[in-house]
Motif scaffolding. Structure first.
Motif, short mmCIF file in Angstrom:
data_model
loop_
_atom_site.label_atom_id
_atom_site.label_comp_id
_atom_site.label_asym_id
_atom_site.label_seq_id
_atom_site.Cartn_x
_atom_site.Cartn_y
_atom_site.Cartn_z
N UNK A 105 -33.02 -25.06 25.17
CA UNK A 105 -33.59 -26.26 24.47
C UNK A 105 -34.58 -25.94 23.55
N UNK A 106 -34.41 -26.21 22.37
CA UNK A 106 -35.55 -25.97 21.26
C UNK A 106 -36.48 -27.23 20.81
N UNK A 107 -37.70 -26.88 20.33
CA UNK A 107 -38.40 -28.15 19.67
C UNK A 107 -38.26 -27.92 18.21
N UNK A 108 -37.76 -28.86 17.64
CA UNK A 108 -37.45 -28.51 16.23
C UNK A 108 -38.42 -29.38 15.46
N UNK A 109 -39.05 -28.99 14.48
CA UNK A 109 -39.69 -29.82 13.34
C UNK A 109 -39.75 -29.21 12.08
N UNK A 125 -32.09 -20.21 8.99
CA UNK A 125 -32.30 -21.68 8.66
C UNK A 125 -33.59 -22.35 8.69
N UNK A 126 -34.08 -23.12 7.92
CA UNK A 126 -35.31 -23.73 7.85
C UNK A 126 -35.13 -25.20 7.96
N UNK A 127 -35.74 -25.73 9.17
CA UNK A 127 -35.66 -27.15 9.21
C UNK A 127 -36.43 -27.60 8.16
N UNK A 128 -35.59 -28.85 7.49
CA UNK A 128 -36.17 -29.64 6.47
C UNK A 128 -36.70 -31.15 6.72
N UNK A 129 -35.84 -31.43 8.03
CA UNK A 129 -36.13 -32.81 8.55
C UNK A 129 -35.22 -32.92 10.01
N UNK A 130 -36.02 -33.52 10.98
CA UNK A 130 -35.45 -33.80 12.21
C UNK A 130 -35.91 -35.12 12.67
N UNK A 131 -34.77 -35.53 13.89
CA UNK A 131 -35.01 -36.74 14.45
C UNK A 131 -34.64 -36.07 15.97
N UNK A 136 -31.71 -31.50 9.91
CA UNK A 136 -31.36 -30.99 8.77
C UNK A 136 -31.80 -29.63 8.38
N UNK A 137 -30.87 -28.71 8.40
CA UNK A 137 -31.68 -27.43 7.96
C UNK A 137 -30.99 -26.96 6.49
N UNK A 138 -31.72 -26.03 6.05
CA UNK A 138 -31.51 -25.41 4.55
C UNK A 138 -31.15 -23.91 4.83
N UNK A 139 -30.11 -23.48 4.40
CA UNK A 139 -29.71 -22.03 4.69
C UNK A 139 -30.55 -21.00 3.88
N UNK A 140 -31.03 -20.02 4.33
CA UNK A 140 -31.85 -19.34 3.73
C UNK A 140 -31.38 -17.78 3.76
N UNK A 141 -30.12 -17.37 4.33
CA UNK A 141 -29.19 -16.42 4.06
C UNK A 141 -28.45 -16.70 2.75
N UNK A 142 -27.76 -15.85 2.19
CA UNK A 142 -27.12 -15.80 0.73
C UNK A 142 -25.78 -16.69 1.20
N UNK A 143 -25.28 -16.62 2.34
CA UNK A 143 -23.71 -17.37 2.40
C UNK A 143 -23.76 -17.33 3.87
N UNK A 159 -26.54 -30.82 8.50
CA UNK A 159 -27.27 -31.45 9.60
C UNK A 159 -26.42 -30.96 10.74
N UNK A 160 -27.41 -30.42 11.81
CA UNK A 160 -26.63 -30.01 13.20
C UNK A 160 -27.50 -30.57 14.32
N UNK A 161 -26.73 -30.66 15.35
CA UNK A 161 -27.46 -31.23 16.76
C UNK A 161 -28.44 -30.10 17.12
N UNK A 162 -29.28 -30.17 17.74
CA UNK A 162 -30.31 -29.46 18.22
C UNK A 162 -29.88 -28.37 19.04
#
Length: 177
Positions: A105-109, A125-131, A136-143, A159-162
């Motif tokens: 289990x991770x703590x996402x922010x 990935x970078x978390x840009x928004x969480x609930x 919602x994560x943004x890809x940081x790798x090329x593909x 958007x992915x589950x935690x």
């Protein structure tokens, strides 16, 4: 040098390139990779880069500069894209089925970095928004190849589950005795 928000900054949809942009003064414009189909209606006309956007952008720059060893221009690019995605993209439903589950289990922010595992590959990935349930994560790798026919490119969001987020592996330090 990190770019700090100014009162003249404006979001503006760039029809010639078909993506959201931000005017950063009279001679500088930054284009995001976000096309009209992913954006809220307000993003398709001139829209103020407001105090909430500025606060998020500055906090993200601060987090990223501590977690990533990248040139300032790359940090600004990440923070501007993340700010655009956070405030101007349409809400998404989770699409967790593309990714492996984690046992931890991770703590996402917002601003935290994680890996997601897809088809045996680790993707940064970078978390840009969480609930409470998802981020919602943004890809940081090329593909990221989600399937044989579907992929995500750098800066695209999903958007992915935690339980799909994997903590980054800690750097092991070996000390010779």
């Amino acid at each position: 040098m990190l770019l700090m928000p100014e009162s003249c900054w404006q979001w503006k949809y760039d029809d010639s390139y078909g993506v959201l942009g931000i005017t950063l003064g009279s001679e500088l414009e930054f284009l995001t990779p976000y096309k009209s189909k992913t954006l809220i209606p307000d993003a398709l006309s001139e829209f103020e880069f407001n105090v909430d956007h500025a606060r998020y952008y500055i906090e993200l720059l601060d987090c990223l500069s501590k977690r990533l060893s990248l040139p300032d221009a790359c940090l600004v690019q990440l923070a501007l894209n993340a700010t655009a995605a956070r405030f101007l993209q349409k809400p998404q439903m989770p699409k967790s089925w593309f990714f492996e589950s984690s046992d931890v289990c991770v703590y996402s922010e917002a601003g935290k970095l994680f890996n997601v595992k897809c088809r045996g590959e680790r993707i940064l990935v970078l978390v840009i928004e969480t609930n409470l349930q998802a981020s919602t994560v943004m890809m940081l790798d090329q593909e990221c190849m989600l399937s044989d026919t579907k992929s995500l490119q750098k800066f695209e969001t999903i958007k992915v589950m935690h339980d799909r987020l994997f903590a980054l592996r800690a750097q092991q330090q070996i000390v010779a005795a």
